[in-house]
Design a protein around this motif. Sequence first.
Motif, PDB file in Angstrom:
ATOM      1  N   ALA A   1      51.165 -77.954 -18.158  1.00  0.00           N
ATOM      2  CA  ALA A   1      50.712 -77.357 -19.409  1.00  0.00           C
ATOM      3  C   ALA A   1      49.574 -78.157 -20.047  1.00  0.00           C
ATOM      4  O   ALA A   1      49.001 -77.719 -21.037  1.00  0.00           O
ATOM      5  CB  ALA A   1      51.886 -77.263 -20.380  1.00  0.00           C
ATOM      6  N   LEU A   2      49.223 -79.308 -19.492  1.00  0.00           N
ATOM      7  CA  LEU A   2      48.184 -80.142 -20.103  1.00  0.00           C
ATOM      8  C   LEU A   2      46.785 -79.681 -19.696  1.00  0.00           C
ATOM      9  O   LEU A   2      46.591 -79.127 -18.621  1.00  0.00           O
ATOM     10  CB  LEU A   2      48.358 -81.601 -19.665  1.00  0.00           C
ATOM     11  CG  LEU A   2      49.677 -82.293 -19.997  1.00  0.00           C
ATOM     12  CD1 LEU A   2      49.624 -83.743 -19.532  1.00  0.00           C
ATOM     13  CD2 LEU A   2      49.979 -82.226 -21.473  1.00  0.00           C
ATOM     14  N   SER A   3      45.805 -79.969 -20.563  1.00  0.00           N
ATOM     15  CA  SER A   3      44.403 -79.692 -20.214  1.00  0.00           C
ATOM     16  C   SER A   3      43.926 -80.751 -19.224  1.00  0.00           C
ATOM     17  O   SER A   3      44.586 -81.765 -19.008  1.00  0.00           O
ATOM     18  CB  SER A   3      43.545 -79.750 -21.470  1.00  0.00           C
ATOM     19  OG  SER A   3      43.417 -81.091 -21.891  1.00  0.00           O
ATOM     20  N   GLY A   4      42.750 -80.489 -18.622  1.00  0.00           N
ATOM     21  CA  GLY A   4      42.195 -81.434 -17.648  1.00  0.00           C
ATOM     22  C   GLY A   4      42.016 -82.830 -18.228  1.00  0.00           C
ATOM     23  O   GLY A   4      42.353 -83.826 -17.592  1.00  0.00           O
ATOM     24  N   GLY A   5      41.516 -82.892 -19.452  1.00  0.00           N
ATOM     25  CA  GLY A   5      41.297 -84.188 -20.094  1.00  0.00           C
ATOM     26  C   GLY A   5      42.602 -84.918 -20.345  1.00  0.00           C
ATOM     27  O   GLY A   5      42.701 -86.133 -20.154  1.00  0.00           O
ATOM     28  N   MET A   6      43.622 -84.167 -20.775  1.00  0.00           N
ATOM     29  CA  MET A   6      44.938 -84.783 -21.033  1.00  0.00           C
ATOM     30  C   MET A   6      45.539 -85.321 -19.745  1.00  0.00           C
ATOM     31  O   MET A   6      46.108 -86.414 -19.718  1.00  0.00           O
ATOM     32  CB  MET A   6      45.889 -83.756 -21.635  1.00  0.00           C
ATOM     33  CG  MET A   6      45.563 -83.367 -23.058  1.00  0.00           C
ATOM     34  SD  MET A   6      46.723 -82.052 -23.552  1.00  0.00           S
ATOM     35  CE  MET A   6      46.235 -81.822 -25.239  1.00  0.00           C
ATOM     36  N   LYS A   7      45.417 -84.536 -18.655  1.00  0.00           N
ATOM     37  CA  LYS A   7      45.963 -84.989 -17.369  1.00  0.00           C
ATOM     38  C   LYS A   7      45.298 -86.284 -16.931  1.00  0.00           C
ATOM     39  O   LYS A   7      45.949 -87.196 -16.438  1.00  0.00           O
ATOM     40  CB  LYS A   7      45.732 -83.924 -16.293  1.00  0.00           C
ATOM     41  CG  LYS A   7      46.717 -82.781 -16.352  1.00  0.00           C
ATOM     42  CD  LYS A   7      46.493 -81.831 -15.186  1.00  0.00           C
ATOM     43  CE  LYS A   7      47.332 -80.576 -15.371  1.00  0.00           C
ATOM     44  NZ  LYS A   7      46.870 -79.479 -14.555  1.00  0.00           N
ATOM     45  N   ARG A   8      43.982 -86.325 -17.129  1.00  0.00           N
ATOM     46  CA  ARG A   8      43.230 -87.513 -16.730  1.00  0.00           C
ATOM     47  C   ARG A   8      43.693 -88.721 -17.546  1.00  0.00           C
ATOM     48  O   ARG A   8      43.862 -89.810 -17.022  1.00  0.00           O
ATOM     49  CB  ARG A   8      41.746 -87.234 -16.973  1.00  0.00           C
ATOM     50  CG  ARG A   8      40.831 -87.882 -15.998  1.00  0.00           C
ATOM     51  CD  ARG A   8      41.018 -87.376 -14.593  1.00  0.00           C
ATOM     52  NE  ARG A   8      40.300 -88.222 -13.654  1.00  0.00           N
ATOM     53  CZ  ARG A   8      40.800 -88.672 -12.513  1.00  0.00           C
ATOM     54  NH1 ARG A   8      42.012 -88.357 -12.155  1.00  0.00           N
ATOM     55  NH2 ARG A   8      40.092 -89.439 -11.729  1.00  0.00           N
ATOM     56  N   ARG A   9      43.897 -88.509 -18.851  1.00  0.00           N
ATOM     57  CA  ARG A   9      44.358 -89.601 -19.716  1.00  0.00           C
ATOM     58  C   ARG A   9      45.740 -90.053 -19.297  1.00  0.00           C
ATOM     59  O   ARG A   9      46.051 -91.253 -19.287  1.00  0.00           O
ATOM     60  CB  ARG A   9      44.363 -89.139 -21.173  1.00  0.00           C
ATOM     61  CG  ARG A   9      43.147 -89.631 -21.929  1.00  0.00           C
ATOM     62  CD  ARG A   9      42.673 -88.687 -22.976  1.00  0.00           C
ATOM     63  NE  ARG A   9      43.678 -88.169 -23.872  1.00  0.00           N
ATOM     64  CZ  ARG A   9      43.580 -86.983 -24.482  1.00  0.00           C
ATOM     65  NH1 ARG A   9      42.528 -86.226 -24.253  1.00  0.00           N
ATOM     66  NH2 ARG A   9      44.513 -86.565 -25.294  1.00  0.00           N
ATOM     67  N   LEU A  10      46.575 -89.080 -18.932  1.00  0.00           N
ATOM     68  CA  LEU A  10      47.928 -89.437 -18.494  1.00  0.00           C
ATOM     69  C   LEU A  10      47.868 -90.234 -17.183  1.00  0.00           C
ATOM     70  O   LEU A  10      48.609 -91.204 -16.992  1.00  0.00           O
ATOM     71  CB  LEU A  10      48.781 -88.176 -18.313  1.00  0.00           C
ATOM     72  CG  LEU A  10      50.224 -88.392 -17.850  1.00  0.00           C
ATOM     73  CD1 LEU A  10      50.991 -89.312 -18.796  1.00  0.00           C
ATOM     74  CD2 LEU A  10      50.961 -87.065 -17.704  1.00  0.00           C
ATOM     75  N   THR A  11      46.967 -89.823 -16.290  1.00  0.00           N
ATOM     76  CA  THR A  11      46.826 -90.551 -15.023  1.00  0.00           C
ATOM     77  C   THR A  11      46.385 -91.992 -15.279  1.00  0.00           C
ATOM     78  O   THR A  11      46.865 -92.928 -14.639  1.00  0.00           O
ATOM     79  CB  THR A  11      45.803 -89.844 -14.108  1.00  0.00           C
ATOM     80  OG1 THR A  11      46.213 -88.485 -13.953  1.00  0.00           O
ATOM     81  CG2 THR A  11      45.762 -90.484 -12.739  1.00  0.00           C
TER      82      THR A  11
END
Lengths: 310, 270
Positions: free
Chosen positions: A139-149
């Motif tokens: 459910a996360l946006s691309g930017g959020m996924k990247r930050r989570l990574t």
Amino acid sequence: MPGMGEGLVVARGLRKSFGAFEAVRGIEVEVAEGEVFGFLGPNGAGKSSTMRMIACVSPRSAGELSVLGRDPDREGPRIRARLGVVPQLDNLDIELSVRENLEVYGRYFGLSRRHVRAKAGELLEFARLTDRADAKVDALSGGMKRRLTIARALVNDPDLLLLDEPTTGLDPQARHLLWERLYRLKREGVTQIITTHYMDEAEQLCDRLVVMDGGVIVAEGSPAGLIERWSTREVLELRFPSDAAPPVAELQPHAERVELLPDRVLLYVPHGERAQAAVHAAGVRPLSALVRRSSLEDVFLRLTGRTLVD
Amino acid sequence: MTAPISGLTWLLPAGSYAGRARMLLLRSATASRRTWPAVVSGFAEPVFYLLAMGTGLGALVGTLPGPDGRELSYAAFIAPGLLAASAMNGAVFDATFNVFFKLRDSKLYDAMLATPLGPVDIALGEIGWALLRGGLYATGFLSVMAVAGLVTSPWALLALPVALLVAFAFAAVGMAATSFMRSWQDFDFVTLAVLPMFLFGTTFYPLSVYPPVVQVVVECLPLYHAVELMRGLTTGAVHWGMLGHLAYFVVMALVGVVFAARRLHALLLR
């Protein structure tokens, strides 16, 4: 490893081949503690292969390599325990929530349940994902996924952070937020190695970088140093009507170097406006003219003889 | 799980085992809190077969001779076969579809290899999870059998550890096979291997229905050995020859684990 210097990463004559294809053809690299070091180059330059060798997930084909003072071939798991890795493509655990991604990953490092719980809270804050903690990763946006990574890569408080094209595919806001977070880590003293094919990213983030092309290093230095060494202070960009060949011969005497691109002509000059006046005086009438500071992109053009292509 | 494996390390690439396979169990347990319908369906499937075949078809079939010649109701005859098949199905499903997804699509194992975990941790952790699930199904199905009066011997208690061994062996070989698969199309081969075994591996009728040549072929199938073990234990027809069936699975499990770990190493640490 004696005689390998003091750097966190030291490579001497490092090579990687896949069958007959040689992805990395003998590179020398030394990354000092606290430094942000960049590998710059087009796709297929050998950046990712180099990163995988440093990350201890790809055995080297030849040469010497020391990461955190150890040999990846013999002490891979021990080195990996001290690394944080942000891969080119997000490989988050989509069956887990945002918070669980951090906690479970921390457990892979052998950290205690209590430790990872506290650490996850801290990292969610860092990645600005606290209010999404219980969301599913999908459910996360691309930017959020990247930050989570990136947050996930910090769960073990690594001595060395490896980021493979950290902002590819992100919109400008998301990129700037990421850069800010990476800059914060740098201030905290986390050594970082970044690969990118974005020139502005390398200029923003890297203390020192190497330009790779075709598996070898073609230049090395600080962003400013590279620009000074391989380019001029300013660049005059001229556009001409598409039906007529640009008057390259007339332009040649007014610039240190002329680069012909499909859509425009670049004149490498010490003073852009003076060059523009001189070109005008010589009777050349472009559709438009733009004076700008030299960038790493110009260095790249000079070194590899082509624009960045995917 | 650590003790028998440390003796195996000479067969496996160096630096590929961090001794932390249990963290994969933790991960799977965390993930399964959202995927519990899959767990329920794995339990329900053999129960449905037992109801449909045992009571429905059983009314027409009457009784069949058991392993010791005693007549068994048709339901009591096929129930141990279904127990063996459910251990196989659960383990194979986990070790093929789920593993392939994590290997190729979600790149989960690549993420794990950025930590101290190695291919052996991954292989053992994933096989271990398949085994736990298989054990859960077996416990559930054995309970159903007991309630339905289809268990006639206390030896049946041993059917549970045997189900775990069977699940382990099938999961290990399934995972090794998955490492060779290039696309989702290749999974038709899994169905092609598992379904005939389920249908023809003496789950639903005794080996004696086949002509001698076919009997030899069926006796080579792993599921046949699992069915023999389960049928002997739940009816109390226990004999020394069953150690041979057990040995079959021990060898299958060991070969599978070593193969799976080596293949994962080759695929992930290029």
